[in-house]
Enzyme design. Structure first.
Site, PDB file in Angstrom:
ATOM      1  N   CYS A  19     -13.036   1.575  -5.462  1.00  0.00           N
ATOM      2  CA  CYS A  19     -12.180   2.647  -4.864  1.00  0.00           C
ATOM      3  C   CYS A  19     -12.970   3.912  -4.860  1.00  0.00           C
ATOM      4  CB  CYS A  19     -10.720   2.696  -4.964  1.00  0.00           C
ATOM      5  SG  CYS A  19      -9.827   3.664  -4.088  1.00  0.00           S
ATOM      6  N   SER A 127      -1.964   3.830   3.239  1.00  0.00           N
ATOM      7  CA  SER A 127      -1.223   4.173   2.124  1.00  0.00           C
ATOM      8  C   SER A 127      -0.848   5.552   2.098  1.00  0.00           C
ATOM      9  CB  SER A 127      -2.155   3.892   0.933  1.00  0.00           C
ATOM     10  OG  SER A 127      -2.295   2.520   0.680  1.00  0.00           O
ATOM     11  N   ARG A 139      -1.526  10.200  -6.020  1.00  0.00           N
ATOM     12  CA  ARG A 139      -2.552   9.743  -5.348  1.00  0.00           C
ATOM     13  C   ARG A 139      -3.603  10.933  -5.182  1.00  0.00           C
ATOM     14  NH1 ARG A 139      -2.016   4.778  -3.138  1.00  0.00           N
ATOM     15  NH2 ARG A 139      -3.573   5.270  -1.915  1.00  0.00           N
ATOM     16  N   ASP A 278      -2.147 -11.436  -5.216  1.00  0.00           N
ATOM     17  CA  ASP A 278      -2.658 -10.423  -5.355  1.00  0.00           C
ATOM     18  C   ASP A 278      -2.218  -9.571  -6.695  1.00  0.00           C
ATOM     19  OD1 ASP A 278      -4.052  -8.003  -4.773  1.00  0.00           O
ATOM     20  OD2 ASP A 278      -2.503  -7.070  -4.037  1.00  0.00           O
ATOM     21  N   CYS A 328      16.933 -11.968  -0.408  1.00  0.00           N
ATOM     22  CA  CYS A 328      16.130 -11.718  -1.305  1.00  0.00           C
ATOM     23  C   CYS A 328      15.433 -12.934  -2.264  1.00  0.00           C
ATOM     24  CB  CYS A 328      17.163 -11.072  -2.679  1.00  0.00           C
ATOM     25  SG  CYS A 328      16.276 -10.271  -4.216  1.00  0.00           S
ATOM     26  N   CYS A 332       9.703 -10.588  -6.019  1.00  0.00           N
ATOM     27  CA  CYS A 332       8.673 -11.170  -6.347  1.00  0.00           C
ATOM     28  C   CYS A 332       8.401 -11.448  -7.992  1.00  0.00           C
ATOM     29  CB  CYS A 332       7.601  -9.932  -6.331  1.00  0.00           C
ATOM     30  SG  CYS A 332       5.796 -10.524  -6.767  1.00  0.00           S
TER      31      CYS A 332
END
Length: 373
Positions: A19, A127, A139, A278, A328, A332
């Site tokens: 990145c 993003s 960021r 991911d 829900c 995750c």
């Protein structure tokens, strides 16, 4: 032709963790230790061709979706993506259609990128965490400089060329306090698709200071929902609101976070390694390699199936008896690390926030259900 039994999505990372930015909360830059490459990670052409061919051949649907992620995939350059399109055209049969998506920080986009993405009908996930003073808090570039201006140049370039943009906004400890300012900013720039992703960072003592507080996240969503419902319903799509509404029609969730099981969105790394998710790019969850097995063999492997089923099998009792379970499904698994008295399984850190929001929007969802029943 061999196909899988069900649909799938793959987060393909041909540039891996590479990145051009160094965002404070990035969880993927740390993969440099797990995935060493000299000098820089790059999926070789032969492997890229193997993947694209296998993906098209294996996919059961008429529309074959590719998702290009990173790191920052635009670091690969336009010629690399021209090669991607060339290979897709080579292997795509007449009865199928390719749909490409790319997730980017937007800072490297220019007119050449805009023309290419528009020509080949890419959709773009961008993003962007809100207005400048909010976005630039976390960021930043490797030199510590804010990135908002560069992201907005990229966004405006995409708009100029008519490329559909889904803005991904990470909700952290700071911007969660400004739901109206964040949402108003997005409406002011003409955003049509929004996704709010809660930041949850694990550290040895619990969670980082940047991590969003569960109740604050829930309150953020409730505030934005009320404003959206009053002013923007039908003109702006917000992913979590769309997911809640799907339950009114007994539809399956499109977002993996809220599905009863997971495991159908694995990650493909630059060297062919495939990981279950991911957020589980870890040695324990390496489920295969495209240079050692076919894509269909990996996608139907016992290890990946077990990973996906574990989400449902380890659902704590507090979730099983929850009135908003259908919305829900325990969210995750990466966020299930909270121990509660009387529970044999760990609970989701964000539970209170999701319950607050889903309860808040339930009357709206019920009204939709009654209208269409």
């Amino acid at each position: 032709m061999t196909t899988t039994a069900s649909d799938f999505q793959i987060f393909a990372k041909p540039a891996s963790y590479r990145c051009n930015l160094e965002c404070s909360y990035c969880y993927y830059l740390g993969k440099a230790d797990l995935l060493p490459a000299d000098p820089l990670p790059l999926m070789a052409d032969a492997l890229l061709e193997t993947y694209i061919h296998g993906h098209i051949e294996t996919h059961p649907g008429e529309i074959v979706r590719f998702s290009w992620h990173g790191g920052e995939p635009t670091l690969l350059g336009l010629d690399y993506f021209r090669r991607i399109v060339e290979l897709q055209q080579k292997y795509c049969p007449p009865d199928k259609r390719i749909a490409n998506g790319i997730q980017t920080n937007g800072t490297l986009l220019n007119d050449a990128w805009g023309r290419f993405l528009a020509k080949h009908r890419f959709s773009v996930g961008l993003s962007l965490d809100g207005p400048e003073e909010i976005h630039d808090l976390y960021r930043r570039t490797r030199r510590g400089l804010g990135t908002h201006d560069a992201v907005m140049r990229g966004y405006n370039c995409l708009v100029k060329h008519g490329v559909p943009v889904d803005i991904l906004c990470v909700i952290n400890d700071y911007n969660v306090m400004f739901p109206l300012q964040v949402y108003r900013f997005f409406t002011s720039i003409g955003a049509k698709y929004l996704s709010f992703l809660p930041l949850v960072e694990r550290i040895p003592s619990g969670v980082s200071e940047r991590t969003v507080h569960p109740e604050a996240f829930g309150a953020f969503l409730c505030t934005v929902f009320d404003l959206w419902l009053a002013e923007d319903i039908g003109s702006i799509k917000i992913q979590i609101f769309e997911e809640a509404a799907r339950t009114a029609f007994a539809q399956d969730h499109s977002l993996c976070l809220f599905r009863p099981t997971c495991g159908d969105i694995p990650v493909l790394e630059y060297n062919g390694d495939v990981y279950a998710c991911d957020h589980f790019v870890l040695p324990a969850w390496r489920v295969g390699n495209l240079q050692e097995a076919t894509l269909v063999e990996i996608l139907t492997s016992k290890r990946l199936t077990a990973f996906g089923a574990a989400k449902r099998l380890t659902l704590p009792q507090c979730c099983r008896s929850c009135e908003v379970l259908a919305m829900c499904n325990g969210e995750c698994p990466k966020n299930r690390f909270v121990e509660k008295a009387g529970e044999t399984e760990k609970c989701n850190y964000l539970c209170a926030g999701y319950k607050l929001f889903f309860t808040h929007c339930t009357p709206f969802v019920q009204a939709i259900s009654r209208q269409w029943s």
